[in-house]
Design a protein around this motif. Structure first.
Motif, PDB file in Angstrom:
ATOM      1  N   GLU A  69      35.116  45.774  55.957  1.00 55.99           N
ATOM      2  CA  GLU A  69      34.945  44.113  55.741  1.00 55.99           C
ATOM      3  C   GLU A  69      33.769  43.370  55.363  1.00 55.99           C
ATOM      4  O   GLU A  69      33.713  42.724  54.661  1.00 55.99           O
ATOM      5  N   PHE A  70      32.583  43.939  56.097  1.00 54.10           N
ATOM      6  CA  PHE A  70      31.357  43.490  55.662  1.00 54.10           C
ATOM      7  C   PHE A  70      30.856  43.746  54.129  1.00 54.10           C
ATOM      8  O   PHE A  70      30.676  42.803  53.478  1.00 54.10           O
ATOM      9  N   ILE A  71      31.403  44.746  53.867  1.00 51.77           N
ATOM     10  CA  ILE A  71      30.975  45.337  52.350  1.00 51.77           C
ATOM     11  C   ILE A  71      31.671  44.388  51.529  1.00 51.77           C
ATOM     12  O   ILE A  71      31.121  43.843  50.452  1.00 51.77           O
ATOM     13  N   ASP A  72      33.138  44.037  51.649  1.00 54.67           N
ATOM     14  CA  ASP A  72      33.687  43.345  51.062  1.00 54.67           C
ATOM     15  C   ASP A  72      33.376  41.903  51.089  1.00 54.67           C
ATOM     16  O   ASP A  72      33.535  41.200  50.056  1.00 54.67           O
ATOM     17  N   ASP A  73      33.152  41.373  52.255  1.00 58.55           N
ATOM     18  CA  ASP A  73      32.579  40.100  52.332  1.00 58.55           C
ATOM     19  C   ASP A  73      31.371  39.931  51.459  1.00 58.55           C
ATOM     20  O   ASP A  73      31.039  38.556  50.804  1.00 58.55           O
TER      21      ASP A  73
END
Ligand code: ADP
Ligand code: MG
Ligand code: ZN
Length: 640
Positions: free
Chosen positions: A493-497
């Motif tokens: 999720e962080f990477i996509d954020d």
């Protein structure tokens, strides 16, 4: 004793307002004038309004002998003589001799005397005392009153000079119905309330606990993010227990004069013990309770002394003092360990940000007294406000009502609240913030870039709204809404954020071949996430699962990063951060290139209509063959 009453109420009626010293000079003059006036008045009253002539005793003897005297009234040594012609005169005789003897000595014959009526009046009556003592007593009484009055003024002035050592605590009267806060006014926080009920019980019936030998905690520390209702809950405990509530904030303790903070603590506790059972509440205690001796944040002597005094006072509590100290902070991580050891603030109550159902309850509380239209659905508002604190929700309801009032409506409608969500989250719309045609285009592509990346990447939150209307500091915004409320976030999720945050930057570069200052805050968001992934959450393969930085509390506390690792590690961290950012750039670029049609379609629509709501936005997506994310729960924030 001087209180700075917030509610102008004194629980015991003990507090007396000291006179203001500024009027001191005027008061002395007034007192003297008053004194003179009274003395003058006294003279007029007791003084001889009509002057009665006096005769010498020898003349009286002659008159008696001549038979001119009708009667003589004897009152002690005072003689009131009434003559045959009804003339009245006064005279005096020697104190210890009888009148007849005196007259006889002056040569009055017994026959002559027998013609004169002599009345003797009892002189020991009340009137005697009044007439004889009052003339002496009255001036003395007045002088005493005068000195008392004067000394009161002086004392008042003296007290004022001390006030900086006096406690500035505000006291809330438990019997003041209007300001009373109870647990009913606090929504959610179930565990916290449960924990605090015990304190309420103790304050209500201390005997029950003391008889069985139970030791009640002296201190309760409330911790939680700003706006989660710490202050509110502390007041509610006092309101439930119906005890006086002494409220002082940490920063109020800290004064420029050394020793004053400590003496305030002493005063505060003295007052509280007098009013016991009572609650002493120290708000924002981190202002004084920071780790001592660290020199951290100015680390002055004053603060240490104040803190020491609090510790001393708390240690000095007898179990039957019935004073409970409550404190609140949103920085429990910086508190001095001595504060939290058992016997002091040994109870810790953590207030979390409210979850969906708590948010609904909070909204309901603040909706009381606001006329709501039939279409209001607070549940939906609660769903759309993850991450909002109690204070945010309070201001949301308030903003909603303001919007309705501005449009001259008598009721608050659902769309008022929806607009209020965005206002609370992003600040007011700045419709007057006019963009040039070029700026408008850049903003549209920038926001469309964010939106498309968020919609395409599998782990990013779905888009709820895209707008190029300036709001607060942002030129435009894209709102995402998490599919469900979550407390944990994953690496994916962080990477996509990060990619989503960089979407605007990539879009500008791709379409215009140039970069504006627009994405600067996007870049810092992306960089902060990347840094935290590497140094805190162990989400970097190169560094591994090592916490290089303490992460006290939750990331939302907005911790600053401290560099406490070696140069080599630091270089490695920097390399990892830029690798993650570069990956984000690549993945955003890939999405935009693959879905260029949808991307430009959205940008063009934005230039035309300025704001795209979820429905219209998703229509464009599906028209270009982009799969929509499955929706379980609707909700927004997080603006890019
Ligand atoms: P804190 O001291 O934690 O920063 P406050 O207690 O001052 O927060 O809360 C600010 C305002 O937010 C309160 O006055 C209240 O109106 C509202 N609020 C916060 N939490 C709640 C809650 N759980 N229930 C109802 N209102 C709340
Ligand atoms: Mg507070
Ligand atoms: Zn942006």
């Amino acid at each position: 004793m001087q209180f700075d009453f917030l509610n102008q109420k004194d629980p015991q009626g003990k507090g007396k307002k000291a006179p203001k010293p500024a009027r001191f000079g005027g008061n002395v003059a007034g007192a003297i004038l008053f004194f003179m006036l009274i003395t003058g008045l006294y003279l007029v009253v007791s003084g001889d309004g009509k002057v009665i002539p006096e005769v010498a005793i020898s003349d009286l003897a002659k008159s008696v002998s001549a038979g001119e005297v009708k009667n003589i009234l004897v009152e002690g040594d005072k003689l009131t003589i009434t003559y045959q012609n009804d003339e009245v005169k006064i005279s005096k005789k020697e104190v210890n001799s009888a009148l007849s003897q005196t007259l006889f000595n002056y040569g009055v014959t017994p026959e002559a005397l027998s013609k004169t009526e002599i009345l003797i009046k009892d002189e020991s009556g009340f009137m005697f005392w009044l007439v004889n003592i009052l003339p002496f007593l009255l001036p003395i009484v007045f002088i005493l009153i005068f000195f008392w009055y004067l000394s009161r003024q002086v004392k008042g002035a003296g007290m004022q000079a001390f006030t900086f050592g006096q406690s500035k605590a505000r006291i809330t009267d438990p019997n003041d119905k209007n300001n009373r806060v109870t647990f009913k006014d606090v929504a959610g926080c179930k565990e916290a309330k449960e924990e605090l009920k015990e304190i309420v019980d103790f304050l209500k019936s201390p005997k029950k606990f003391l008889d069985i030998g139970a030791r009640i905690p002296k201190g309760v520390m409330l911790t939680g993010a700003p706006g989660t209702g710490k202050t509110l809950l502390a007041r509610a405990v006092a309101g439930e227990a119906i005890v006086p509530f002494f409220n002082l904030s940490g920063s109020e303790f800290v004064e420029m004069f050394v020793g004053v903070g400590a003496s305030r603590v002493r005063d505060l506790f003295k007052m509280a013990k007098k009013a016991a059972p009572a609650i002493v509440f120290i708000d924002e205690i981190d202002a004084i309770g920071r780790t001592r001796g660290g020199g951290f944040g100015g680390g002055n002597d004053e603060r240490e002394q104040t803190l020491n005094q609090i510790l001393v006072e708390m240690d000095g509590f007898e179990p039957n003092d019935k004073v409970i100290v409550m404190a609140a902070t949103n920085r429990p991580d910086v508190l001095d360990p001595a504060l939290i050891r058992p016997g002091r603030f040994d109870r810790k109550v953590l207030l979390d940000l409210p979850d969906r159902s708590d948010r609904e309850e909070i909204l309901k509380i603040h909706a009381i007294k606001k006329p709501l239209a039939e279409d209001i659905n607070l549940k939906l508002i609660a769903e759309r406000t993850p991450g909002f604190s109690g204070a945010d929700l309070y201001s949301l309801m308030n903003e909603g009502a303001i919007l309705a009032a501005r449009e001259n409506r008598k009721k608050v409608f659902q769309f008022d609240l929806i607009r209020a969500i965005e206002k609370v989250m992003l600040g007011p719309e700045r419709k007057s913030h006019l963009l040039s045609k070029k700026e408008k285009e850049i903003t549209a592509y920038h926001e469309a870039g964010h939106a498309i990346v968020a919609s395409v990447l599998p782990h990013a939150d779905p888009v709820h709204k895209v707008s190029i209307i300036a709001r607060g500091n942002a030129g435009g915004y894209t709102l995402k809404l998490p599919l469900e409320e979550r407390r944990l976030q994953s690496k994916k999720e962080f990477i996509d954020d990060i990619a989503m945050s960089l979407g605007g930057y990539v879009a500008e570069q791709m379409i215009f071949g140039d970069i504006t200052t627009g994405p600067s805050s996007d870049l810092s968001v992306a960089t902060n996430i990347a840094r935290a992934m590497v140094t805190r959450w162990g989400m970097s393969d190169a560094i591994g699962p090592v916490a290089l930085v303490d992460s006290p509390g939750r990331p939302q506390y907005g911790e600053m990063m401290e560099k406490e690792f070696s140069e080599t590690v630091s270089t490695k961290v920097d390399a990892e951060v830029s690798r993650i950012i570069n990956d984000g750039l690549k993945s955003a670029g890939k999405v935009l290139a693959e879905h260029k049609k949808a991307f430009t379609a959205i940008a063009k629509k934005l230039i035309e209509v300025e704001t795209l709501e979820q429905e219209e936005y998703e229509k464009i997506l599906t028209a270009h063959g982009i799969m929509l994310k499955k929706k379980e729960v609707v909700a927004p924030p997080e603006a890019q």
